[in-house]
Scaffold this active site. Structure first.
Site, PDB file in Angstrom:
ATOM      1  N   HIS A 121      26.693  36.203  25.321  1.00 57.19           N
ATOM      2  CA  HIS A 121      27.522  35.843  24.163  1.00 57.19           C
ATOM      3  C   HIS A 121      29.001  36.005  24.479  1.00 57.19           C
ATOM      4  O   HIS A 121      29.366  36.605  25.483  1.00 57.19           O
ATOM      5  CB  HIS A 121      27.164  36.737  22.965  1.00 57.19           C
ATOM      6  CG  HIS A 121      27.236  38.207  23.286  1.00 57.19           C
ATOM      7  ND1 HIS A 121      26.115  38.939  23.617  1.00 57.19           N
ATOM      8  CD2 HIS A 121      28.278  39.074  23.373  1.00 57.19           C
ATOM      9  CE1 HIS A 121      26.472  40.196  23.872  1.00 57.19           C
ATOM     10  NE2 HIS A 121      27.781  40.302  23.742  1.00 57.19           N
ATOM     11  N   ARG A 202      25.426  45.413  36.243  1.00 59.27           N
ATOM     12  CA  ARG A 202      24.586  45.785  35.110  1.00 59.27           C
ATOM     13  C   ARG A 202      24.674  44.595  34.173  1.00 59.27           C
ATOM     14  O   ARG A 202      25.775  44.200  33.772  1.00 59.27           O
ATOM     15  CB  ARG A 202      25.113  47.061  34.469  1.00 59.27           C
ATOM     16  CG  ARG A 202      24.281  47.585  33.269  1.00 59.27           C
ATOM     17  CD  ARG A 202      24.897  47.165  31.963  1.00 59.27           C
ATOM     18  NE  ARG A 202      24.353  47.861  30.803  1.00 59.27           N
ATOM     19  CZ  ARG A 202      24.575  47.456  29.542  1.00 59.27           C
ATOM     20  NH1 ARG A 202      25.304  46.383  29.291  1.00 59.27           N
ATOM     21  NH2 ARG A 202      24.073  48.137  28.536  1.00 59.27           N
ATOM     22  N   ASP A 204      24.294  42.964  30.811  1.00 62.00           N
ATOM     23  CA  ASP A 204      24.188  43.298  29.400  1.00 62.00           C
ATOM     24  C   ASP A 204      23.183  42.383  28.696  1.00 62.00           C
ATOM     25  O   ASP A 204      22.999  41.235  29.095  1.00 62.00           O
ATOM     26  CB  ASP A 204      25.586  43.118  28.771  1.00 62.00           C
ATOM     27  CG  ASP A 204      25.645  43.577  27.333  1.00 62.00           C
ATOM     28  OD1 ASP A 204      25.410  44.777  27.089  1.00 62.00           O
ATOM     29  OD2 ASP A 204      25.932  42.740  26.444  1.00 62.00           O
ATOM     30  N   GLU A 228      19.800  45.213  31.306  1.00 62.96           N
ATOM     31  CA  GLU A 228      19.628  46.031  30.104  1.00 62.96           C
ATOM     32  C   GLU A 228      18.552  45.387  29.229  1.00 62.96           C
ATOM     33  O   GLU A 228      18.831  44.495  28.432  1.00 62.96           O
ATOM     34  CB  GLU A 228      20.943  46.127  29.315  1.00 62.96           C
ATOM     35  CG  GLU A 228      20.832  47.095  28.145  1.00 62.96           C
ATOM     36  CD  GLU A 228      21.542  46.652  26.871  1.00 62.96           C
ATOM     37  OE1 GLU A 228      21.606  47.456  25.933  1.00 62.96           O
ATOM     38  OE2 GLU A 228      22.009  45.496  26.800  1.00 62.96           O
TER      39      GLU A 228
HETATM   40  C1  ABC Z   1      29.585  47.805  16.803  1.00 64.55           C
HETATM   41  C2  ABC Z   1      29.647  49.173  16.145  1.00 64.55           C
HETATM   42  C3  ABC Z   1      28.287  49.585  15.624  1.00 64.55           C
HETATM   43  C4  ABC Z   1      27.852  48.559  14.612  1.00 64.55           C
HETATM   44  C5  ABC Z   1      27.891  47.163  15.252  1.00 64.55           C
HETATM   45  C6  ABC Z   1      27.631  46.096  14.226  1.00 64.55           C
HETATM   46  O1  ABC Z   1      29.173  46.907  15.829  1.00 64.55           O
HETATM   47  O2  ABC Z   1      30.144  50.107  17.089  1.00 64.55           O
HETATM   48  O3  ABC Z   1      28.352  50.876  15.043  1.00 64.55           O
HETATM   49  O4  ABC Z   1      26.526  48.842  14.230  1.00 64.55           O
HETATM   50  C7  ABC Z   1      28.949  46.220  21.802  1.00 64.55           C
HETATM   51  C8  ABC Z   1      29.708  47.500  21.509  1.00 64.55           C
HETATM   52  C9  ABC Z   1      29.219  48.136  20.217  1.00 64.55           C
HETATM   53  C10 ABC Z   1      29.213  47.137  19.065  1.00 64.55           C
HETATM   54  C11 ABC Z   1      28.367  45.932  19.505  1.00 64.55           C
HETATM   55  C12 ABC Z   1      28.296  44.858  18.435  1.00 64.55           C
HETATM   56  O5  ABC Z   1      28.950  45.357  20.685  1.00 64.55           O
HETATM   57  O6  ABC Z   1      29.531  48.391  22.575  1.00 64.55           O
HETATM   58  O7  ABC Z   1      30.041  49.235  19.894  1.00 64.55           O
HETATM   59  O8  ABC Z   1      28.684  47.779  17.916  1.00 64.55           O
HETATM   60  O9  ABC Z   1      29.514  44.286  18.238  1.00 64.55           O
HETATM   61  C13 ABC Z   1      24.416  46.126  24.670  1.00 64.55           C
HETATM   62  C14 ABC Z   1      25.525  47.094  25.113  1.00 64.55           C
HETATM   63  C15 ABC Z   1      26.340  47.478  23.904  1.00 64.55           C
HETATM   64  C16 ABC Z   1      27.091  46.241  23.416  1.00 64.55           C
HETATM   65  C17 ABC Z   1      26.244  45.042  23.380  1.00 64.55           C
HETATM   66  C18 ABC Z   1      26.844  43.805  22.882  1.00 64.55           C
HETATM   67  C19 ABC Z   1      24.993  45.004  23.966  1.00 64.55           C
HETATM   68  O10 ABC Z   1      24.988  48.157  25.812  1.00 64.55           O
HETATM   69  O11 ABC Z   1      27.252  48.511  24.138  1.00 64.55           O
HETATM   70  O12 ABC Z   1      27.599  46.567  22.076  1.00 64.55           O
HETATM   71  O13 ABC Z   1      27.425  43.185  24.032  1.00 64.55           O
HETATM   72  C20 ABC Z   1      20.515  45.717  20.851  1.00 64.55           C
HETATM   73  C21 ABC Z   1      20.571  44.851  22.099  1.00 64.55           C
HETATM   74  C22 ABC Z   1      21.277  45.569  23.255  1.00 64.55           C
HETATM   75  C23 ABC Z   1      22.647  46.095  22.818  1.00 64.55           C
HETATM   76  C24 ABC Z   1      22.421  46.999  21.600  1.00 64.55           C
HETATM   77  C25 ABC Z   1      23.740  47.551  21.072  1.00 64.55           C
HETATM   78  O14 ABC Z   1      21.792  46.253  20.548  1.00 64.55           O
HETATM   79  O15 ABC Z   1      19.273  44.471  22.477  1.00 64.55           O
HETATM   80  O16 ABC Z   1      21.447  44.641  24.301  1.00 64.55           O
HETATM   81  N1  ABC Z   1      23.351  46.805  23.909  1.00 64.55           N
HETATM   82  C26 ABC Z   1      16.195  48.118  18.955  1.00 64.55           C
HETATM   83  C27 ABC Z   1      16.195  46.705  19.469  1.00 64.55           C
HETATM   84  C28 ABC Z   1      17.241  46.542  20.564  1.00 64.55           C
HETATM   85  C29 ABC Z   1      18.601  46.926  20.012  1.00 64.55           C
HETATM   86  C30 ABC Z   1      18.516  48.377  19.556  1.00 64.55           C
HETATM   87  C31 ABC Z   1      19.849  48.894  19.027  1.00 64.55           C
HETATM   88  O17 ABC Z   1      17.520  48.492  18.552  1.00 64.55           O
HETATM   89  O18 ABC Z   1      14.923  46.377  19.979  1.00 64.55           O
HETATM   90  O19 ABC Z   1      17.276  45.210  21.006  1.00 64.55           O
HETATM   91  O20 ABC Z   1      19.597  46.771  21.053  1.00 64.55           O
HETATM   92  O21 ABC Z   1      20.256  48.152  17.947  1.00 64.55           O
HETATM   93  C32 ABC Z   1      12.748  51.810  20.539  1.00 64.55           C
HETATM   94  C33 ABC Z   1      12.349  50.370  20.715  1.00 64.55           C
HETATM   95  C34 ABC Z   1      13.598  49.552  20.933  1.00 64.55           C
HETATM   96  C35 ABC Z   1      14.558  49.748  19.766  1.00 64.55           C
HETATM   97  C36 ABC Z   1      14.880  51.226  19.664  1.00 64.55           C
HETATM   98  C37 ABC Z   1      15.900  51.535  18.575  1.00 64.55           C
HETATM   99  O22 ABC Z   1      13.683  51.967  19.461  1.00 64.55           O
HETATM  100  O23 ABC Z   1      11.470  50.249  21.807  1.00 64.55           O
HETATM  101  O24 ABC Z   1      13.277  48.180  21.069  1.00 64.55           O
HETATM  102  O25 ABC Z   1      15.752  49.004  19.993  1.00 64.55           O
HETATM  103  O26 ABC Z   1      11.598  52.583  20.273  1.00 64.55           O
END
Ligand code: ABC
Ligand code: CA
Length: 471
Positions: A121, A202, A204, A228
């Protein structure tokens, strides 16, 4: 560098903005809750490589390096995941020369540079409806993007084609399955890797990109990449290894934390997921093992117990795979979820006397020493030789790691670990306490645990050159 060259590496993960400031101002405040830039950059990182190397790390993973939008009404892209231009750098982190200087300085120390990259994205400072696609480079028209929709996590097509966020700070989702988009990404990464001498990537949001695009991207990069795939089920996560060299080991992360975050946890689901990962993943030794990162609550947000923290770190570094420690873990930072888990490291004063700093150094050192003593060490699977509710004994080559979740208040107990591989009568030293014991018949080790501390044994006679318990 190739996947094989990465196997024995140990990675320190930094958010570039939060690790070190180029001007060295040690008191510059950083309010995590504000979600703004705090001033960390490549020059700062270069100035603190001794601190990283002193813990035994030989690789550094930095934030995405590309240009981001500047508008910050709802939080700034200090983390680097909201890019707008593939071909320009995020100047908050430094210039092209600064980034090259970082790569050069790492290489001069025999260290590797791992760069975080985003191909799923772009980022936009507003909601989906407000996006002006002409602002993006090179994907400057809505034709290159999927139409906005909310992800349904039960439907893989939706996971790949809907948008991670459609609201404020929308993340317009690229048509990575379009051959043109994929080709542009592949050409970009080949150039980037060569321009900045990048050793590894890495990737993302790997699970949000179609698998063939991930595969061709990894090939085009020509270096080790870890994806990831944010999912705890090995049946979901492991198959990605058909497309990318390694994945972050989320399947082991979840039960690891559950097992060690309190003395009432148990080892059973950890053992279960280790076995599943071993059975399901093509090459478990290329996974990234971690116990913290910038998206999840820090371990110390669950418990301040130092003994438990030491057990989790010993597992992270001495289990199979490539260990990854997130900056601040060594200072026992305790921020919980994003954005509070992104504390500035400079506020710790880069304290090399911190107990976990020294503990990490010892674990990394014995791992490197085991690698240099035994060519097969790094590809040898960990053997779980003993487990009960609260104890786990892992044998990998000549290293026997005995872990407990009893916590710092626990008294003395003894566990018997059979068939460690040590000879009968062989002296082994716990490199964390420097106490030695002898193995008995059949390699049996009678291990005393006290105050909830982990123990890491290595043959005493073979410790020379390790820098551990030699006097
Ligand atoms: C910001 C705020 C947050 C706010 C959000 C709307 O905006 O800080 O507080 O909630 C970047 C920034 C973040 C930012 C986001 C969105 O962008 O660092 O600060 O949040 O604007 C990667 C990176 C991450 C990055 C992004 C976006 C992707 O490491 O730092 O965020 O480029 C999903 C994605 C994953 C992503 C993660 C943040 O969200 O798949 O790639 N990380 C479930 C889902 C997952 C999901 C996860 C968290 O929840 O399946 O897909 O990740 O939301 C387990 C299950 C898992 C489950 C967990 C919770 O439980 O097996 O599947 O994960 O048991
Ligand atoms: Ca996608």
């Amino acid at each position: 560098a190739t996947p094989d060259e990465w196997r024995s590496r140990s990675i320190y993960q930094v958010l570039t903005d939060r690790f070190a400031r180029g001007d060295g101002s040690p008191d510059a405040p950083c309010d995590t809750g504000a979600r703004k830039y705090c001033g960390g950059n490549y020059r700062g990182l270069i100035s603190q490589l001794d601190y990283i190397q002193g813990m035994g790390f030989d690789s550094v993973w930095i934030s995405p390096i590309t240009k981001q939008f500047e508008d910050d009404w709802n939080g700034a892209p200090y983390h680097g995941y909201w890019q707008t231009d593939l071909y320009a750098l995020n100047e908050h982190f430094g210039t092209e020369e600064d980034l090259r200087a970082l790569a050069d300085e790492l290489h001069a120390r025999g260290m590797f540079l791992m760069v975080d990259v985003v191909i799923n994205h772009n980022g936009w400072p507003g909601d989906a409806a407000s996006i002006d696609y002409s602002q993006f480079n090179p994907f400057n028209s809505s034709d290159y993007y999927h139409p906005p929709c909310e992800i349904n996590y039960d439907d893989q097509t939706s996971v790949e084609q809907c948008w991670l966020y459609t609201g404020a700070n929308a993340l317009p989702d690229l048509k990575t399955e379009d051959p043109h988009v994929s080709q542009v990404h592949n050409d970009w990464i080949a150039d980037l890797v060569s321009k900045y001498s990048i050793d590894g990537l890495r990737i993302d949001t790997t699970k949000h990109v179609d698998k063939p695009a991930i595969g061709s991207f990894n090939d085009a990069a020509g270096v080790y990449a870890v994806g990831e795939v944010y999912h705890g089920d090995p049946a979901y996560t492991c198959p990605y290894q058909d497309w990318v060299d390694g994945v972050l080991n989320f399947p082991v992360y979840y039960p690891l934390i559950d097992a060690f975050k309190s003395p009432s946890g148990t080892m059973w689901s950890l053992v279960d997921n280790i076995n599943k990962v071993f059975q399901t993943c093509n090459d478990p030794r290329l996974l990234g093992t971690f116990s913290e990162n910038h998206d999840i609550p820090r371990f110390a947000s669950y418990t301040q117990d130092l003994a438990l923290a030491k057990n989790v770190l010993a597992f992270t570094i001495l289990f199979d795979g490539i260990p990854i420690v997130y900056a601040g873990q060594e200072q026992q930072y305790s921020g919980d979820s994003d954005p509070y888990n992104r504390e500035a490291l400079w506020l710790s004063g880069f304290n090399t006397d911190a107990p976990l700093y020294k503990h990490i150094a010892a674990c990394n050192r014995i791992r490197s020493h085991a690698v240099s003593n035994d060519d097969a060490y790094i590809t040898t699977p960990t053997d779980i030789k003993y487990s009960d509710d609260h104890t786990l004994a892992l044998v990998k080559g000549a290293v026997t790691t005995v872990l407990t979740n009893a916590g710092a208040n626990a008294g003395e107990t003894t566990v018997t670990v059979e068939a460690t591989g040590y000879a009968s009568g062989e002296q082994v030293t716990d490199v964390l306490s420097c106490e030695s014991i002898a193995a008995s018949d059949g390699g049996r080790l009678s291990v005393t645990l006290n105050q909830g501390l982990p123990r890491v044994f290595f043959p005493t006679d073979a410790l020379a050159g390790s820098g551990l318990c030699e006097n």
